[in-house]
Design a protein around this motif. Sequence first.
Motif, short mmCIF file in Angstrom:
data_model
loop_
_atom_site.label_atom_id
_atom_site.label_comp_id
_atom_site.label_asym_id
_atom_site.label_seq_id
_atom_site.Cartn_x
_atom_site.Cartn_y
_atom_site.Cartn_z
N TYR A 35 0.84 -1.18 0.00
CA TYR A 35 0.00 0.00 0.00
C TYR A 35 0.89 1.25 0.00
CZ TYR A 35 -4.13 -2.68 1.56
OH TYR A 35 -5.18 -3.56 1.65
N GLN A 37 0.71 5.16 1.35
CA GLN A 37 -0.05 6.04 2.22
C GLN A 37 0.49 7.46 2.13
OE1 GLN A 37 -0.06 5.44 6.61
NE2 GLN A 37 -2.29 5.55 6.45
N LEU A 88 4.56 7.02 2.71
CA LEU A 88 4.80 5.87 3.57
C LEU A 88 4.34 4.63 2.81
CD1 LEU A 88 5.60 4.91 6.50
CD2 LEU A 88 3.15 5.00 7.02
N LEU A 90 3.43 0.80 2.99
CA LEU A 90 3.03 -0.21 3.97
C LEU A 90 2.91 -1.57 3.31
CD1 LEU A 90 0.24 1.87 5.68
CD2 LEU A 90 2.26 1.03 6.86
N PHE A 105 -0.53 -5.33 9.22
CA PHE A 105 0.34 -4.37 8.58
C PHE A 105 1.69 -4.29 9.28
CE2 PHE A 105 -2.29 -2.02 5.54
CZ PHE A 105 -3.56 -2.43 5.89
N GLY A 106 2.72 -4.03 8.46
CA GLY A 106 4.01 -3.68 9.02
C GLY A 106 4.04 -2.20 9.38
N PRO A 107 5.16 -1.72 9.95
CA PRO A 107 5.25 -0.32 10.38
C PRO A 107 5.48 0.66 9.24
CG PRO A 107 7.29 -1.45 10.83
CD PRO A 107 6.36 -2.49 10.31
N TYR B 36 -9.66 -0.34 11.59
CA TYR B 36 -8.25 -0.34 11.94
C TYR B 36 -7.89 0.97 12.64
CZ TYR B 36 -7.58 -4.30 8.75
OH TYR B 36 -7.65 -5.53 8.14
N GLY B 41 3.66 6.46 13.70
CA GLY B 41 4.85 5.63 13.50
C GLY B 41 4.57 4.15 13.36
N LYS B 42 3.30 3.78 13.29
CA LYS B 42 2.95 2.36 13.17
C LYS B 42 2.02 2.15 11.99
CE LYS B 42 3.23 1.41 18.14
NZ LYS B 42 2.51 0.84 19.30
N GLY B 43 1.91 0.90 11.59
CA GLY B 43 0.92 0.56 10.59
C GLY B 43 -0.45 0.38 11.22
N PRO B 44 -1.51 0.38 10.41
CA PRO B 44 -2.86 0.16 10.95
C PRO B 44 -2.97 -1.22 11.61
CG PRO B 44 -2.94 0.98 8.68
CD PRO B 44 -1.52 0.63 8.96
N GLN B 45 -3.75 -1.28 12.70
CA GLN B 45 -3.99 -2.55 13.37
C GLN B 45 -5.48 -2.73 13.59
OE1 GLN B 45 -1.60 -3.86 16.67
NE2 GLN B 45 0.05 -2.47 16.16
#
Lengths: 114, 109
Positions: A35, A37, A88, A90, A105-107, B36, B41-45
């Motif tokens: 993805y 972003q 970004l 993802l 998802f990763g960071p 989500y 600083g993080k991806g969606p969860q």
Amino acid sequence: ETGVTQTPRHLVMGMTNKKSLKCEQHLGHNAMYWYKQSAKKPLELMFVYNFKEQTENNSVPSRFSPECPNSSHLFLHLHTLQPEDSALYLCASSQAEGMAYEQYFGPGTRLTVT
Amino acid sequence: GENVEQHPSTLSVQEGDSAVIKCTYSDSASNYFPWYKQELGKGPQLIIDIRSNVGEKKDQRIAVTLNKTAKHFSLHITETQPEDSAVYFCAASISKSTFGDGTTLTVKP
């Protein structure tokens, strides 16, 4: 920790450079996603792989080239990018494509194109 | 293809108040609706999800409601806390997820 790792976390590259983003999932999933972003489009699907086969290319320019050597690894190869590609990126994984599953998802990798 | 609209784009509430985020979708075949949360600083969860055979689901302070006839679903957060501040995304899925544009929630202490 979601079980999806991405490297590098930050990347600055010039428009003539070639670089690669790496994603690895430790969840035993069979589908992986890229993805983009940005402020313009918060979650824009780029590519989908299911059991290592590409099943979706969402009209992504050819300067982005994905590679999925196995179900655990996903790469995004970058070349001759434009400043508007700064975003970004993802990576995500899910059990499989074709049914509605939660995505992990990763960071992300923060990419800046100069 | 599926189109998901999410409102509001920003939401500010006082700690302890409730927050509601709404989404509408276009494809009546969509059958899975996840929410989500993305922190800085993080991806969606995933925080909660609902499938089309259920009208409501609750998990502690968060709940999701689904109205299939009207093709809309909502996220409800009660007794908000500062750590709820984040960007929230809804999605509607058949075989893949189509995401809304996100809601930035700010909870003021």
